[in-house]
Each structure stands twice: as C-alpha cells, then as structure tokens.
Design an enzyme around this catalytic site. Sequence first.
Site, PDB file in Angstrom:
ATOM      1  N   ASP A 344       0.848  -1.189   0.000  1.00 12.08           N
ATOM      2  CA  ASP A 344       0.000   0.000   0.000  1.00 12.08           C
ATOM      3  C   ASP A 344       0.887   1.244   0.000  1.00 12.08           C
ATOM      4  O   ASP A 344       2.109   1.159   0.191  1.00 12.08           O
ATOM      5  CB  ASP A 344      -0.899  -0.012   1.249  1.00 12.08           C
ATOM      6  N   GLU A 347       2.337   4.740  -4.323  1.00 14.31           N
ATOM      7  CA  GLU A 347       2.290   5.634  -5.496  1.00 14.31           C
ATOM      8  C   GLU A 347       3.660   6.263  -5.816  1.00 14.31           C
ATOM      9  O   GLU A 347       3.925   6.462  -7.020  1.00 14.31           O
ATOM     10  CB  GLU A 347       1.256   6.743  -5.260  1.00 14.31           C
ATOM     11  N   ASP A 417      -9.233   3.709  -2.652  1.00 17.07           N
ATOM     12  CA  ASP A 417     -10.011   4.049  -1.463  1.00 17.07           C
ATOM     13  C   ASP A 417     -11.326   4.697  -1.869  1.00 17.07           C
ATOM     14  O   ASP A 417     -11.431   5.921  -1.988  1.00 17.07           O
ATOM     15  CB  ASP A 417      -9.202   5.002  -0.567  1.00 17.07           C
TER      16      ASP A 417
END
Length: 996
Positions: A344, A347, A417
């Site tokens: 997670d 990015e 999300d």
Amino acid sequence: MDDRVGDFAEIQISGDMIFEPILEEGVFRFDCSAKDRQAAFPSFSFVQSKLRDTTITSHQLPQYVPVCKCIDGQQIVNIQLPDGTSFYGTGEVGGHLERTGKRIFTWNTDTWGYGSETTSLYQTHPWVLAVLPDGKALGVLADTIPKCEIDLREKCKIKFASLAPYPVITFGPFESPNDVLVSLSHAIGTTFMPSKWSLGYHQSRWSYDSDAKVRKIAETFREKGIPCDAIWMDIDYMDGFRCFTFDKEKFPDPKCLTDDLHAIGYKAIWMLNPGIKHEPGYFVYENGTENDVWTLNKDKETYVGCVWPGPSVFPDYTQEKTRMWWAELVKDFASNGVDGIWNDMNEPGIFLNIQKNMPESNIHRGDIELGGHQNHSQYHNIYGTLMAKATYEGMKMAEPNKRPFVLSRICCYLTGDNQSNWDHFRMTIPMVLQLGLSGQPLSGPDIGGYAGHATPKLYGRWMGLGAMLPFCRAHSENRTIDHEPWSFGEECEEVCRLALARRYRLLPHLYTLFYLAHTKGDLIATPLFFTDTKDPNLREIEDSFLLGPLLICICTTPNKRSVPDNLPKGIWMPFDFGDPHPDLPNLYLQGGSIIPTGPSVQFVGELNPTDTITLLVALDKNGKAQGILFEDDGDGYDFTHGDYLLTHYVAELKSSIFTVKVLKTEGSWKRPKRSLCVQLLLGEFSMFEIQGVDGEDLCVSMPSEQDMSELVLKNENQHKYLLEKAIPIPDFDEAADYKGAELARTPVEIQSGEWILKCIPWIGGRINYLVHSPTGSEWIGSRFYSDGYEEFSGLEESSNGYENSAGFRDGFESHVGKSEKFNITARVISESGEDESMSMEADIGDGLIMQRQISILKDNPKIIEINSSIATRNVGVGSHGLSRLSCLRIHPRFTLQNPSHVFVSFVAVNGSTYEIFPKFGKHYLDGDLRPNGEWKLVDKLAGIALVNRFDPDEVNKCVIDWYERMVTLELCSEERSISDDSPIKISHNYEVENIC
C-alpha cells in the site's frame, strides 16, 4: 543523469508519424521521427522491451496514422477515428464506462475518497480501446512512463501529450475488442494464474488491531456459516508502523496466530509499505543504509519524507540490488506464516505535501535497461509496480512451490479508497471493466466502501455485486462503523451469506476463466457490448456485465430490483441456485453455453476433486451447447508442465434425446472418480436435472412436452414463492436504531446549467460534490463528514481532532465554529428545468439563524450564486436587540486535480497583482491585501480556472489554506453583533473560465 529529454526541448516538428510493423500482424509502432525512435526510453509496458524495438516483415499498412507535434519538450499525438467510434480503457478511472468527453492524467496518486471526475487515480494506463462503428476495434498505447494526458473530449479523436520522445503503438483494427486485448497481452503479458484460494472472499479493515480481534473475526465467520478464505492485517499490526516488525503487545506471536488461522481454513495477508522509518537502530533502516538502497533528493542525499512512521526513507526500486534487498526481507518476513503481502501507499504517497507525492526532482539510480539515472518524474508511475515485483520475488523465494499472492494498490487488483455511497457503488462495474479493457483483468472494489458508513441496503447490494467480480474483498477505514457481513442486521447478513455462497458455487467457472486469461489473454469480466460490438445500444450499459457467457445484472439504486432494461440479442436463460432474493443480482446464461459449478463451502480448502461437478447448460436455437472446465491442484506450477485437466464438454438435444459428453481433454491430470449433475435450463428459472458419471457419455430421453410444461410451471411457482418469502434489506429509514444512518442518507442534488452539486443539509449544509460539466472538472469531491464547502458562525480555527505519529490530519475535523443541521426551507425548479435554487437555514443558538440560498439560473447558467447570511430570529429583550458577536465564514475546500500546476491569483484592493503557489499552511489576506472582489484558483495543466467573485465590502478577510491535494479559499465577514436591521451577509458566486 540521462539528458536525452533535453535534446528535444526546443525542437518543433509536426506531421504524420513514421511507422514500422512490430510484434505480430496488425501491430505498428509510430514515432515522430527516426531520431525520436532512437532516443525513446526503454519500454516498461512490453514484457520484453526488444519486442517493441524489433521490426517484423509485414505487407500490411496501418489504417489509421497518428499525427504528432512536438513543442517545448512535449510530444502531442492525435488520432482521428470515424464518426460513431466509442472509447474505453484509460485504466483506473471513475465515471462512466464509455469515455468520450473525458480527460485524464496518468500520474499515480493517493486520491483517497476520489470522485467520478477525478483526473488521476492510483494507477497508470496510457491506453485507449476504440470500438469502431462497424464493431471492429483499435487499441492505442502511448508507451511512456512520465505523466501523460489522455484527452478524449473531442468526439472520435484520441489525443496524448507527454514528455518527448515516446512511441505510440496501435493494435488493429481487429475484428473484435477481445482480439485487440489478446494482441495487447502478447506485448504486455497475461495475468498471473492465481491460487484458487485467492478467488475466495477476503475480509479486511483498517484495522483489526490485535491478535484477539483477528481471531474473533475469523471465528464469527465460521460460526455464522459465511464463506471466507482470508483475513487481512493493516498497518496496526506493526511496531510503530515499522515495516517487517510486529507489535509485541497486540501481536505477540504472529506465527501462532497464522498457524491457528490455517487450522480453520484461513490465509493471512499482511501489509507492507515502502516508507521505512528514518531511525538509527531500526534494523531495516540500518541494513538499507549499509546497502545504499534509498531514493535520493536533488542534492544527492537520502530523501526523507513523512508517512505513517513519521520521517521515513524510501527504497529505490529502480535498482536491481534494491529489489533483491527488499525480496530478502520479504522472504524472512514470510517465515511467520505469511500467505500474502499487501503493498500500500506505493504511489508513493507522502504526507504533509501538497502533491501527496515525493518531489519530482528526487533522483533514482535506475538500471540501464529501465532508463538509467533519472529524476522521480520519469520513474514515478512505475515505482509501485517495481515494489510489487520485488515483493513477488520475495514471496516466491519463501515458498518456491506456491503461487505468490501480492496485492498492490498500484499495478494490480484494487480500485482504490472508494466511498460508502451509492455513487461509488455505481462506479464499481465501469471501473472494474475499464481495468480489464486496459489489460488488467484481476480487480475488485473495497466492498461496502472504504471511506464512510455503509447502510444495510448499500452493503448488501455491494456484496451481491462484489461476489461476482474477479477479486472479492471487503475493506473499510478505522472509526467507521463495523463493516462485516453481520454488522448490518439479520437481513443484510443473510444476503451476504447467499451472495458469497453463489461465488463459491461458481468458483470452477471463475477459475477456468482465469486459466483462459492466463494462457490466452482473454478477459474475466467484460461489458455487454462484447456480445454484439455492432449494437450501439449496448455500448454504454454499465449496470450489467459478463463472466464468460454468464450475464450478471446489478440493481444500482436502493429501491429497485435487478431487472435488465436491455438484454443482448439471442437466448438468455435466467437461473439461480434456489436462492432468489430481491437484493441479489439476476443471473442469465447465454444460449449455447455450458458452465461448471461446484458445492457451497465455507472455504476453498473444503473443496475436494471428488466433489460432484454440476454443469449448467443453456442450449442455442439449434439445441447445442459447449463449455470447458479447468482443474489442477489449485496452487503451484505443475500445471505449466502439463499436470492439469482441461475438459471440453458438449451437449445436444436432438429428437427429444439429450446428450452430454466429453468432446476432448487436455493435460495429464487424472480425472477423479466423481458424479456429474447436469442442469438443463428451461427458462423462467426452471431446470431439468440429470445425474451421471463424469467422463462418461450421458444420454437421456426428455419428458413429454406436457410434462416439461408442468415442470416449468412448478419451478416458476417455487421461484416466486421463495422470492416473496425472502426478506428485503431495510432501507436506513426503516432501521431507526442503525448506527451511522444519518451519515448515509442521500444528498440533495442540484443539476442545472453547467453545474452539478450535491448538498448535505443535515451535516452543516455541506456541499460535498461540485462538478463543472463542460470541462468535466471536479472542484469538490469529499466524504460526507469532512471537507467540501461549509459555512461557520465563529472565528475559531478548526481542530485537527486526531493526529497520528506523523502529525498529520486524517480528515476527521471537528469545527468549534458553529456547523449545524440545516433544514431546507424552499426548493424551486422551473418547469423547463433550467432554473434551480435551494434555500436552507439552521438555528445556531442565542436567537440567531444561518441562512443560505444556492441558485443556478437559465439567464446565466455558467454561474453558481450563493447568498449566505446570519440573521436574528429571537434575540432576548435584555440584549437591547443585539446578538452576541458573530462572524460569517465561507469555508470551501477545493480538490486539486493537478497540485503541481495550480496557484491562486488576484488583484488586491491596493492594486497589486499576486500569484500564490502551494505551500503548506495558511495565508491571511486582510486590509488592502484582500482580493478586490475576485480571486481565481488556476489549474494551468487543465487550462481552466475557478473564479470566485464577491463584494469586498462584505468580506473583512480572506484565507488561503493549502493542504494535501486540497486548498481552502475562505471568505470571512467582520465580527460584530447582529440586529434585526443589520444581518451579516456574504453574496458570492463561482464560474469556470478557460485560460490560455
């Protein structure tokens, strides 16, 4: 640093691109010039970069030739296609399935709580699939890693713009979209063959924060008979968010926990993030520093950014040595019984940063085959993918005979999300389909929504949908209400149980589809238009989809059933598993098809090769059907060496004799001795069932026509009885004791002129959605309980409410200034629908009311007018008609789609011109420094500005507050007492302007 980009900074060229055939017939590479071809970066899209760079012999010529223009280092490519062309793809995007009119930017971004018009999400797919008027299809790939603009706003025209030089690859036109995607898979590779257990249901939350909580969740699934195969551990299992560690109090013995989970059929998935705590003595930091693996800043020193552990360093995954270093850590970590890893924040997301990304000037010392030493701007979009690859290698090293399970927010599986509301529920199908149409067939949403509180109806409907998608996981954020299947009442629990039982019944079919995706490049979930690409009526349907020949129809509104408005042409047989329910999807099997199903189990480990195989059969108009079943051990790699069984079944009804047999088989896996059940679908949820032995021909005489009619009528009546007996999930209004129902009510929508906005009167009158339709720009896209447009009646600063160890706000803000429940006092919609206004007011105490009117008028559809005031309603006699001191604060927090390219501009009262660029914190503008009645939020990359106009005599102070991918442009009145004759007022409006 590689300076190849700089060579093209001043070059200006334009015209048709040069081309060469590559890969296979019908695939072409286009470059702006021969020099560009030589200078392009290595391909990260192609499995083997040399395939993109190697010319093949072909006598074909491209049917569509792109036109390029290079100006100031930007390469702009346009492809004109025929009228009637429909656009799909563009990867992970919100909004509708058909993409005409949209514009996005490929820049991996932590866009928590994204909206339908958010222009950059978590993943990057510079790819467009064009379905032509005749049903043929063309795929177009901009093979570039840096930020890329994909502009589909002009009808039937594709535009790419990115840092020069880069090639454009076209696939086709081929006969069908599936042919294009199969060809694409020959370039980028096919999806990995998942372990069968990973196709079961996964339960997750941020966070199951202790060993005891995890055990309780696992035990409850088994006690309630709800299927589940995996439990997920979010970051709170760690010691202070330090990766590769465990909290010694909450998770004292992780190996014991995983052993106990394995004993009752669960797999354990654990999160790992790239941010490593910058802390001398922490073994990962010390070892990484010793091996020189960290990303550098522009001064060539170790970059330190703030994420969950606080100050953190970040592995430079562009280096092979770093990837191997990380893989070794993962291998050791897996010895705790870890079955899968969840990557997670890759990015990579950074806190306390306007862009929420690390600086583009950071330096990566990449391997030469990736492009060598480059700034982060070059490697940003592949950082997460390289991390996932390193994690995969570590899991493979730990268990060489098992297929690694690695889920990443970047590069695979998830849709980010999302929010717990019907809008995001409706976006689920198009988003999953877009990912498949972009070469990523394994994906799924956070069932129930990650951010916010689901209602029973929303959660149950979402589970019904999620249970039919390629990947099936529920996930929710902390401090929301519980989001387990039993958390929303008995009716919702039963729907979840039925939905997941369906999924497990369909696992043989789903696993077979994944084998075809892995070996041939086929998709798992496809849009309805795949059944007839020439039918324009199917091209925009997004409440239904296909799993092979199985059609799933979803109800996307809370008060209707799942009944399709427009089935594709042909025979479509409705069926269920004796489990009809108004809150479950409707299922249809295409005529001419056979799909395999299995027993209903609690977890995949309960399945046995000797279990009865059930074939669902829907005959075509000629009385024939066919289908396949793939079987292997469900894990490992023996199937790649032929140790599998692929059975081709055929069925035929001829002269009242119904025959089912094995046409052929592939593979060396021995067929188990087992029973075969064939269910021939007859229509109206009716079926004729036949028993036999799998592998042997099954031949029976069908009952008489009268007997068949009686059977259909009997089954139809039974279906209706069960459907009427099923108890629908109540809406939140029917569940008065439902926790969180207040937050889950439907916002009031105003859609008029050029604007769409949604308002939540009962939560401070908040506007949580504001979109300018002509430009598709989303200026507000917030959750119900924070951010968006608000108004307050005091000067107090907002409280952070909560801080984690990194010291950043998580969005749960509690304002000390008044933010009350508003009541709608009037709503006016003209007969033509061109005028719309809404008035509301709130009692803010001490005899004062706050009033607001929002208007969009047909005489000026470009503008939203908002008139706000604080007035007296019943001020006490002892106050001499004057209220307490009050201040009106207009507090809109706008979303920054391109935070690196925005600024606020205005001319101040003193005549000076100002441009204020993002810098964390507040900028106060009062006196002569106030904007003189107008300020603009300018997005240079999008070429637009949001203009806010107001009366400077009503505004005493303006405040600019930059935040993570957001900015507040606040208008404040003077602070004073109010009388009947002297309310406080601020009238202002918003308009979007195009800029050069």
